[in-house]
Design a protein around this motif. Sequence first.
Motif, PDB file in Angstrom:
ATOM      1  N   SER A   1     -59.713 -50.756  10.581  1.00  0.00           N
ATOM      2  CA  SER A   1     -59.143 -51.475  11.025  1.00  0.00           C
ATOM      3  C   SER A   1     -59.968 -52.065  12.716  1.00  0.00           C
ATOM      4  O   SER A   1     -59.850 -53.205  13.152  1.00  0.00           O
ATOM      5  N   ASN A   2     -60.443 -51.295  12.869  1.00  0.00           N
ATOM      6  CA  ASN A   2     -61.203 -52.006  14.039  1.00  0.00           C
ATOM      7  C   ASN A   2     -62.016 -52.548  14.230  1.00  0.00           C
ATOM      8  O   ASN A   2     -62.527 -53.363  15.335  1.00  0.00           O
TER       9      ASN A   2
ATOM     10  N   LYS B   1     -60.219 -55.983  13.778  1.00  0.00           N
ATOM     11  CA  LYS B   1     -59.826 -56.707  15.144  1.00  0.00           C
ATOM     12  C   LYS B   1     -60.815 -56.643  16.180  1.00  0.00           C
ATOM     13  O   LYS B   1     -60.450 -57.640  16.950  1.00  0.00           O
TER      14      LYS B   1
ATOM     15  N   ASN C   1     -51.381 -47.161  16.251  1.00  0.00           N
ATOM     16  CA  ASN C   1     -52.167 -47.267  16.966  1.00  0.00           C
ATOM     17  C   ASN C   1     -52.989 -45.442  16.898  1.00  0.00           C
ATOM     18  O   ASN C   1     -51.821 -45.129  16.823  1.00  0.00           O
TER      19      ASN C   1
ATOM     20  N   SER D   1     -52.226 -52.120  11.988  1.00  0.00           N
ATOM     21  CA  SER D   1     -53.279 -51.027  12.995  1.00  0.00           C
ATOM     22  C   SER D   1     -53.760 -52.829  13.687  1.00  0.00           C
ATOM     23  O   SER D   1     -53.464 -52.478  15.202  1.00  0.00           O
ATOM     24  N   VAL D   2     -53.947 -53.550  13.130  1.00  0.00           N
ATOM     25  CA  VAL D   2     -54.400 -54.922  13.309  1.00  0.00           C
ATOM     26  C   VAL D   2     -53.556 -55.697  14.488  1.00  0.00           C
ATOM     27  O   VAL D   2     -53.656 -56.126  15.424  1.00  0.00           O
TER      28      VAL D   2
ATOM     29  N   LYS E   1     -58.552 -62.152  20.049  1.00  0.00           N
ATOM     30  CA  LYS E   1     -57.275 -62.358  20.152  1.00  0.00           C
ATOM     31  C   LYS E   1     -56.152 -63.391  19.459  1.00  0.00           C
ATOM     32  O   LYS E   1     -55.992 -64.218  19.643  1.00  0.00           O
TER      33      LYS E   1
ATOM     34  N   THR F   1     -59.593 -42.756  16.942  1.00  0.00           N
ATOM     35  CA  THR F   1     -60.605 -43.445  15.492  1.00  0.00           C
ATOM     36  C   THR F   1     -60.769 -41.996  15.640  1.00  0.00           C
ATOM     37  O   THR F   1     -61.294 -42.259  13.996  1.00  0.00           O
TER      38      THR F   1
ATOM     39  N   ASN G   1     -51.443 -53.852  16.040  1.00  0.00           N
ATOM     40  CA  ASN G   1     -51.385 -52.826  16.859  1.00  0.00           C
ATOM     41  C   ASN G   1     -49.804 -52.498  17.258  1.00  0.00           C
ATOM     42  O   ASN G   1     -49.204 -52.050  17.887  1.00  0.00           O
TER      43      ASN G   1
END
Length: 193
Positions: free
Chosen positions: A118-119, A122, A66, A60-61, A127, A69, A63
């Motif tokens: 994950s969110n 992230k 996905n 998930s991190v 970045k 949520t 990408n």
Amino acid sequence: MQDFWLYFGLGKDHIADLQGYDHILFVAALCLRYLFRDWKKVLILITAFTIGHSITLALSVLNVVNISTAWIEFLIPVTIVFTALSNVWEKKFEFKTKFPLIYFLALFFGLIHGLGFSNYLKSLLGKSSSIAGELLAFNLGLEAGQLLIVAAIMLISWIVVQAMRMQRREWLLFASGGIFCLSLLMAIERFPI
């Protein structure tokens, strides 16, 4: 090395945060059927869960995966409901197979729980292009936090079963019933409409 300890601490604190009590309930439901003498089995169980959520956390991190949520937040308490229900069928506490079904449940449900983290991760990583060290540290922190929760649950179970002389099966049903009710309520509240 300083980043390692930062992410390790974040992982440990994140799993043990009382505001994220759904993860604590899941770990509790997983471990209720075991006693201190079963520590090797519990370690395998918790590690299976960590492997599951490490896989989806990384995917998930990066990408690769996905998923909404809202659905993940709904599925997390559903995993707790199923885990609590699986405790109902435990009667003799004789774990004869090397890899009982609960290990596979822990691994599979860990995949779902990893998406829940994950969110959060992230947002911490931003970045950043090199995340392997941070992912490893965060997951090791999660494992350490889970082991602290496991130790607390097993201590409470020992007090109830050994010191207070409650039947082991009654304790399992009582505690699993409470976890089941709380997680079912969470699932109903989080159902994505």
